[in-house]
Design a protein around this motif. Structure first.
Motif, PDB file in Angstrom:
ATOM      1  N   PRO A  90       0.803  -1.231   0.000  1.00  0.00           N
ATOM      2  CA  PRO A  90       0.000   0.000   0.000  1.00  0.00           C
ATOM      3  C   PRO A  90       0.829   1.273   0.000  1.00  0.00           C
ATOM      4  CG  PRO A  90      -0.826  -1.546   1.631  1.00  0.00           C
ATOM      5  CD  PRO A  90       0.499  -2.070   1.167  1.00  0.00           C
ATOM      6  N   ILE A  91       1.917   1.278   0.753  1.00  0.00           N
ATOM      7  CA  ILE A  91       2.738   2.491   0.814  1.00  0.00           C
ATOM      8  C   ILE A  91       3.405   2.756  -0.530  1.00  0.00           C
ATOM      9  CG2 ILE A  91       4.759   3.547   1.889  1.00  0.00           C
ATOM     10  CD1 ILE A  91       4.088   1.990   4.428  1.00  0.00           C
ATOM     11  N   ALA A  92       4.039   1.728  -1.075  1.00  0.00           N
ATOM     12  CA  ALA A  92       4.745   1.885  -2.346  1.00  0.00           C
ATOM     13  C   ALA A  92       3.802   2.287  -3.465  1.00  0.00           C
ATOM     14  CB  ALA A  92       5.473   0.585  -2.707  1.00  0.00           C
ATOM     15  N   ARG A  93       2.645   1.634  -3.525  1.00  0.00           N
ATOM     16  CA  ARG A  93       1.727   1.900  -4.620  1.00  0.00           C
ATOM     17  C   ARG A  93       0.876   3.141  -4.379  1.00  0.00           C
ATOM     18  NH1 ARG A  93       4.373  -1.224  -8.033  1.00  0.00           N
ATOM     19  NH2 ARG A  93       2.961  -0.204  -9.498  1.00  0.00           N
ATOM     20  N   GLY A  94       0.688   3.543  -3.112  1.00  0.00           N
ATOM     21  CA  GLY A  94      -0.138   4.711  -2.830  1.00  0.00           C
ATOM     22  C   GLY A  94       0.571   6.030  -3.063  1.00  0.00           C
ATOM     23  N   VAL A  95       1.869   6.053  -2.826  1.00  0.00           N
ATOM     24  CA  VAL A  95       2.641   7.276  -3.022  1.00  0.00           C
ATOM     25  C   VAL A  95       2.778   7.604  -4.513  1.00  0.00           C
ATOM     26  CG1 VAL A  95       4.974   8.244  -2.828  1.00  0.00           C
ATOM     27  CG2 VAL A  95       3.917   7.117  -0.865  1.00  0.00           C
ATOM     28  N   ALA A  96       2.928   6.580  -5.337  1.00  0.00           N
ATOM     29  CA  ALA A  96       3.233   6.771  -6.756  1.00  0.00           C
ATOM     30  C   ALA A  96       2.219   7.633  -7.502  1.00  0.00           C
ATOM     31  CB  ALA A  96       3.395   5.415  -7.441  1.00  0.00           C
ATOM     32  N   PRO A  97       0.891   7.350  -7.425  1.00  0.00           N
ATOM     33  CA  PRO A  97      -0.042   8.175  -8.201  1.00  0.00           C
ATOM     34  C   PRO A  97      -0.069   9.637  -7.782  1.00  0.00           C
ATOM     35  CG  PRO A  97      -1.229   6.659  -6.757  1.00  0.00           C
ATOM     36  CD  PRO A  97       0.203   6.246  -6.757  1.00  0.00           C
ATOM     37  N   LEU A  98       0.157   9.916  -6.495  1.00  0.00           N
ATOM     38  CA  LEU A  98       0.203  11.304  -6.040  1.00  0.00           C
ATOM     39  C   LEU A  98       1.396  12.028  -6.652  1.00  0.00           C
ATOM     40  CD1 LEU A  98      -0.683  10.893  -2.251  1.00  0.00           C
ATOM     41  CD2 LEU A  98      -2.171  11.705  -4.087  1.00  0.00           C
ATOM     42  N   LEU A  99       2.553  11.372  -6.658  1.00  0.00           N
ATOM     43  CA  LEU A  99       3.752  11.977  -7.238  1.00  0.00           C
ATOM     44  C   LEU A  99       3.607  12.184  -8.739  1.00  0.00           C
ATOM     45  CD1 LEU A  99       6.552  10.019  -5.322  1.00  0.00           C
ATOM     46  CD2 LEU A  99       5.816  12.367  -4.945  1.00  0.00           C
TER      47      LEU A  99
END
Length: 282
Positions: A90-99
């Motif tokens: 969740p952390i790895a995949r959740g940060v990506a779309p925001l960036l």
């Protein structure tokens, strides 16, 4: 986002969760990661006969993509060694779309509607919130959290580079065939230099992840690469990260990871973001 693109990315999300679960679920995670990455070769090499070569203008993107994908694989492997699938993923995949959305709008001048931005933020919030409902060892595993955040930065970076590279190349599949082969060869050299036993075990202990995980990974990102040429990279990235829903189901049903009310609520938030994205129009 057109319906065909929408459902293609959802299919990619499912396949992405499958190969991540294979890497995390095996005892030898380095062997499993090698199997997935090197497992691109049986598909990528024959594909060269059927797809055009990328335009030379895309070569800088290919080189950058090689480095970013290798960095992603290295940090993902490190994260899975010390953290649970339902914490790291969740952390790895959740940060990506925001960036990706932030860079697309602020740095690349991509025009996203208010509904699309809301959908991206909602999906990311739902994904990230799953990591916040961890139980006894969740956020106390600070090292795994840092590794997962770094992995997310690599995901965002290669998504932007590959999305732009595929457009410049004039062929999403040709671009990714070249990238997949190069990345596999780099990983072979790295394994030979650091853990040669992995390469010796691959034809025996790693055959399942080589064929199943490698095919799932290659097909998943091929679909994403094609989608990058059809829709804004930020929207494709956000929708792809709904693979967390599939990963959660795999973790609970097949890997004996616990399901809580918090995870259910987080999944519902993610699904609301998907609905918003599907309802939005460029």
């Amino acid at each position: 986002m057109e319906p065909l693109v929408f459902f293609a990315v959802l299919a990619a999300a499912l396949l992405h969760a499958v190969w991540n679960a294979l890497v995390k679920g095996g005892k030898d995670k380095r062997l499993n990661m090698a199997g997935v990455v090197i497992g691109h070769l049986p598909i990528a090499v024959p594909m060269l006969a059927f797809v055009p070569a990328p335009d030379p203008a895309a070569y800088p993107y290919l080189i950058a993509g090689m480095a970013l994908h290798f960095g992603y694989q290295w940090f993902l492997l490190g994260s899975y060694k010390i953290g649970d699938l339902t914490q790291v993923y969740p952390i790895a995949r959740g940060v990506a779309p925001l960036l990706v959305a932030a860079v697309s709008v602020l740095g690349l001048g991509v025009d996203l509607s208010g509904m699309e931005i809301l959908a991206v933020v909602t999906i990311a919030a739902g994904i990230l919130s799953i990591s916040l409902v961890r139980g006894a060892d969740g956020l106390r595993n600070g090292k795994a959290t840092v590794m997962a955040l770094t992995t997310g930065c690599f995901i965002a970076s290669y998504s932007l580079v590959d999305g732009m590279g595929a457009r410049v190349a004039g062929t999403a599949l040709g671009y990714y065939a070249w990238l997949g082969i190069a990345n596999s060869l780099i990983f072979i050299v790295f394994m030979a230099a650091t853990t040669p036993q992995v390469l010796r075990d691959l034809p025996t202990k790693g055959l399942k992840v080589f064929f199943v995980g490698g095919a799932a990974s290659f097909i998943a990102y091929s679909l994403v690469m094609w989608a990058f040429t059809k829709s804004p990279i930020a929207l494709v990235t956000a929708l792809r990260e709904t693979s967390i829903i599939f990963a959660l189901l795999i973790g609970v049903l097949l890997m004996n990871e616990r399901l809580s009310l918090g995870k259910v609520l987080s999944t519902m938030i993610t699904l609301i973001g998907v609905i918003l994205l599907r309802a939005s129009r460029n």
